[in-house]
Design a protein around this motif. Structure first.
Motif, PDB file in Angstrom:
ATOM      1  N   PHE A 280      -6.476  10.839  13.524  1.00  0.00           N
ATOM      2  CA  PHE A 280      -5.030  10.663  13.382  1.00  0.00           C
ATOM      3  C   PHE A 280      -4.661   9.185  13.441  1.00  0.00           C
ATOM      4  O   PHE A 280      -3.925   8.689  12.588  1.00  0.00           O
ATOM      5  N   ILE A 281      -5.190   8.495  14.437  1.00  0.00           N
ATOM      6  CA  ILE A 281      -4.843   7.080  14.609  1.00  0.00           C
ATOM      7  C   ILE A 281      -5.327   6.252  13.419  1.00  0.00           C
ATOM      8  O   ILE A 281      -4.568   5.443  12.859  1.00  0.00           O
ATOM      9  N   CYS A 282      -6.570   6.462  13.014  1.00  0.00           N
ATOM     10  CA  CYS A 282      -7.122   5.676  11.898  1.00  0.00           C
ATOM     11  C   CYS A 282      -6.410   5.973  10.581  1.00  0.00           C
ATOM     12  O   CYS A 282      -6.072   5.049   9.828  1.00  0.00           O
ATOM     13  N   THR A 283      -6.158   7.250  10.313  1.00  0.00           N
ATOM     14  CA  THR A 283      -5.490   7.614   9.055  1.00  0.00           C
ATOM     15  C   THR A 283      -4.064   7.111   9.037  1.00  0.00           C
ATOM     16  O   THR A 283      -3.594   6.582   8.027  1.00  0.00           O
ATOM     17  N   MET A 284      -3.365   7.270  10.161  1.00  0.00           N
ATOM     18  CA  MET A 284      -1.971   6.833  10.212  1.00  0.00           C
ATOM     19  C   MET A 284      -1.865   5.319  10.049  1.00  0.00           C
ATOM     20  O   MET A 284      -1.066   4.827   9.249  1.00  0.00           O
ATOM     21  N   LEU A 285      -2.683   4.565  10.770  1.00  0.00           N
ATOM     22  CA  LEU A 285      -2.616   3.108  10.653  1.00  0.00           C
ATOM     23  C   LEU A 285      -3.078   2.625   9.282  1.00  0.00           C
ATOM     24  O   LEU A 285      -2.503   1.688   8.717  1.00  0.00           O
ATOM     25  N   GLY A 286      -4.107   3.271   8.738  1.00  0.00           N
ATOM     26  CA  GLY A 286      -4.582   2.890   7.409  1.00  0.00           C
ATOM     27  C   GLY A 286      -3.522   3.092   6.348  1.00  0.00           C
ATOM     28  O   GLY A 286      -3.277   2.206   5.522  1.00  0.00           O
ATOM     29  N   TYR A 287      -2.866   4.257   6.371  1.00  0.00           N
ATOM     30  CA  TYR A 287      -1.823   4.494   5.377  1.00  0.00           C
ATOM     31  C   TYR A 287      -0.605   3.629   5.652  1.00  0.00           C
ATOM     32  O   TYR A 287       0.073   3.199   4.717  1.00  0.00           O
ATOM     33  N   TRP A 288      -0.310   3.339   6.910  1.00  0.00           N
ATOM     34  CA  TRP A 288       0.841   2.492   7.257  1.00  0.00           C
ATOM     35  C   TRP A 288       0.672   1.103   6.622  1.00  0.00           C
ATOM     36  O   TRP A 288       1.588   0.596   5.968  1.00  0.00           O
ATOM     37  N   PHE A 289      -0.504   0.497   6.806  1.00  0.00           N
ATOM     38  CA  PHE A 289      -0.739  -0.837   6.246  1.00  0.00           C
ATOM     39  C   PHE A 289      -0.761  -0.807   4.721  1.00  0.00           C
ATOM     40  O   PHE A 289      -0.224  -1.713   4.072  1.00  0.00           O
ATOM     41  N   TYR A 290      -1.351   0.220   4.143  1.00  0.00           N
ATOM     42  CA  TYR A 290      -1.377   0.361   2.690  1.00  0.00           C
ATOM     43  C   TYR A 290       0.044   0.484   2.129  1.00  0.00           C
ATOM     44  O   TYR A 290       0.400  -0.186   1.151  1.00  0.00           O
ATOM     45  N   CYS A 291       0.857   1.311   2.748  1.00  0.00           N
ATOM     46  CA  CYS A 291       2.221   1.534   2.272  1.00  0.00           C
ATOM     47  C   CYS A 291       3.082   0.283   2.457  1.00  0.00           C
ATOM     48  O   CYS A 291       3.853  -0.084   1.570  1.00  0.00           O
ATOM     49  N   ARG A 292       2.963  -0.383   3.596  1.00  0.00           N
ATOM     50  CA  ARG A 292       3.763  -1.591   3.833  1.00  0.00           C
ATOM     51  C   ARG A 292       3.360  -2.717   2.892  1.00  0.00           C
ATOM     52  O   ARG A 292       4.205  -3.502   2.444  1.00  0.00           O
ATOM     53  N   TYR A 293       2.067  -2.809   2.571  1.00  0.00           N
ATOM     54  CA  TYR A 293       1.589  -3.808   1.620  1.00  0.00           C
ATOM     55  C   TYR A 293       2.199  -3.565   0.243  1.00  0.00           C
ATOM     56  O   TYR A 293       2.695  -4.487  -0.399  1.00  0.00           O
ATOM     57  N   ASN A 294       2.177  -2.307  -0.204  1.00  0.00           N
ATOM     58  CA  ASN A 294       2.777  -1.974  -1.496  1.00  0.00           C
ATOM     59  C   ASN A 294       4.283  -2.185  -1.486  1.00  0.00           C
ATOM     60  O   ASN A 294       4.861  -2.613  -2.489  1.00  0.00           O
ATOM     61  N   LEU A 295       4.933  -1.896  -0.379  1.00  0.00           N
ATOM     62  CA  LEU A 295       6.374  -2.102  -0.268  1.00  0.00           C
ATOM     63  C   LEU A 295       6.719  -3.590  -0.358  1.00  0.00           C
ATOM     64  O   LEU A 295       7.695  -3.975  -1.013  1.00  0.00           O
ATOM     65  N   ALA A 296       5.924  -4.431   0.287  1.00  0.00           N
ATOM     66  CA  ALA A 296       6.150  -5.880   0.221  1.00  0.00           C
ATOM     67  C   ALA A 296       5.974  -6.389  -1.203  1.00  0.00           C
ATOM     68  O   ALA A 296       6.774  -7.206  -1.685  1.00  0.00           O
ATOM     69  N   HIS A 297       4.941  -5.895  -1.907  1.00  0.00           N
ATOM     70  CA  HIS A 297       4.740  -6.303  -3.306  1.00  0.00           C
ATOM     71  C   HIS A 297       5.900  -5.844  -4.178  1.00  0.00           C
ATOM     72  O   HIS A 297       6.346  -6.582  -5.070  1.00  0.00           O
ATOM     73  N   GLN A 298       6.390  -4.657  -3.943  1.00  0.00           N
ATOM     74  CA  GLN A 298       7.510  -4.144  -4.724  1.00  0.00           C
ATOM     75  C   GLN A 298       8.761  -4.982  -4.487  1.00  0.00           C
ATOM     76  O   GLN A 298       9.485  -5.306  -5.427  1.00  0.00           O
ATOM     77  N   ARG A 299       9.010  -5.372  -3.243  1.00  0.00           N
ATOM     78  CA  ARG A 299      10.184  -6.211  -2.947  1.00  0.00           C
ATOM     79  C   ARG A 299      10.052  -7.594  -3.575  1.00  0.00           C
ATOM     80  O   ARG A 299      11.041  -8.155  -4.059  1.00  0.00           O
ATOM     81  N   ILE A 300       8.838  -8.144  -3.599  1.00  0.00           N
ATOM     82  CA  ILE A 300       8.624  -9.449  -4.230  1.00  0.00           C
ATOM     83  C   ILE A 300       8.884  -9.350  -5.733  1.00  0.00           C
ATOM     84  O   ILE A 300       9.538 -10.215  -6.315  1.00  0.00           O
ATOM     85  N   ARG A 301       8.353  -8.275  -6.371  1.00  0.00           N
ATOM     86  CA  ARG A 301       8.591  -8.085  -7.809  1.00  0.00           C
ATOM     87  C   ARG A 301      10.080  -7.898  -8.104  1.00  0.00           C
ATOM     88  O   ARG A 301      10.589  -8.436  -9.093  1.00  0.00           O
ATOM     89  N   GLN A 302      10.797  -7.168  -7.244  1.00  0.00           N
ATOM     90  CA  GLN A 302      12.227  -6.984  -7.449  1.00  0.00           C
ATOM     91  C   GLN A 302      12.968  -8.306  -7.323  1.00  0.00           C
ATOM     92  O   GLN A 302      13.890  -8.593  -8.092  1.00  0.00           O
ATOM     93  N   ARG A 303      12.570  -9.131  -6.346  1.00  0.00           N
ATOM     94  CA  ARG A 303      13.213 -10.434  -6.161  1.00  0.00           C
ATOM     95  C   ARG A 303      12.971 -11.334  -7.372  1.00  0.00           C
ATOM     96  O   ARG A 303      13.878 -12.023  -7.843  1.00  0.00           O
ATOM     97  N   MET A 304      11.730 -11.315  -7.899  1.00  0.00           N
ATOM     98  CA  MET A 304      11.412 -12.130  -9.079  1.00  0.00           C
ATOM     99  C   MET A 304      12.183 -11.642 -10.296  1.00  0.00           C
ATOM    100  O   MET A 304      12.679 -12.443 -11.091  1.00  0.00           O
ATOM    101  N   LEU A 305      12.292 -10.328 -10.457  1.00  0.00           N
ATOM    102  CA  LEU A 305      13.033  -9.770 -11.576  1.00  0.00           C
ATOM    103  C   LEU A 305      14.516 -10.122 -11.480  1.00  0.00           C
ATOM    104  O   LEU A 305      15.146 -10.483 -12.471  1.00  0.00           O
ATOM    105  N   LYS A 306      15.065 -10.045 -10.274  1.00  0.00           N
ATOM    106  CA  LYS A 306      16.480 -10.393 -10.077  1.00  0.00           C
ATOM    107  C   LYS A 306      16.725 -11.865 -10.406  1.00  0.00           C
ATOM    108  O   LYS A 306      17.706 -12.210 -11.069  1.00  0.00           O
TER     109      LYS A 306
END
Length: 107
Positions: free
Chosen positions: A53-79
């Motif tokens: 549980f701990i490993c899967t939750m933390l692994g997906y948490w970091f993966y999701c936050r990394y993708n979210l940060a990239h998406q926000r950067i792309r949105q900022r560049m597009l804006k």
């Protein structure tokens, strides 16, 4: 009505928290049940389930936050690009404007 996990993690309002908890619980079920079926040791299987549980939750948490940060950067560049396009449209700085021979010699 929001749900707080362990009293501090607001699962509804924190990005990626809900998915991380769901994937973590699925990972703990799979790993714990798999370990139990392989070894028939209940206590050790529970330990493996908690670790899964701990490993899967933390692994997906970091993966999701990394993708979210990239998406926000792309949105900022597009804006920024859309703002610049509106600002420079029709001027000599417009990258899509075709330059004629006389304009090329000026620049």
């Amino acid at each position: 009505q929001s749900f707080k996990l362990l009293g501090f993690l607001d699962v509804q309002n924190v990005p990626c928290a809900r998915e991380s908890v769901l994937y973590g619980s699925l990972g703990s079920l799979v790993l714990g049940l798999g370990h139990f079926l392989a070894t028939s040791r209940v206590r050790r299987s529970c330990d493996v389930a908690v670790g899964g549980f701990i490993c899967t939750m933390l692994g997906y948490w970091f993966y999701c936050r990394y993708n979210l940060a990239h998406q926000r950067i792309r949105q900022r560049m597009l804006k920024e690009g859309m703002k610049n396009r509106v600002l420079f449209e029709g001027s000599y700085l417009d990258p899509e404007k075709k330059q004629t021979g006389s304009e090329r010699s000026d620049s």
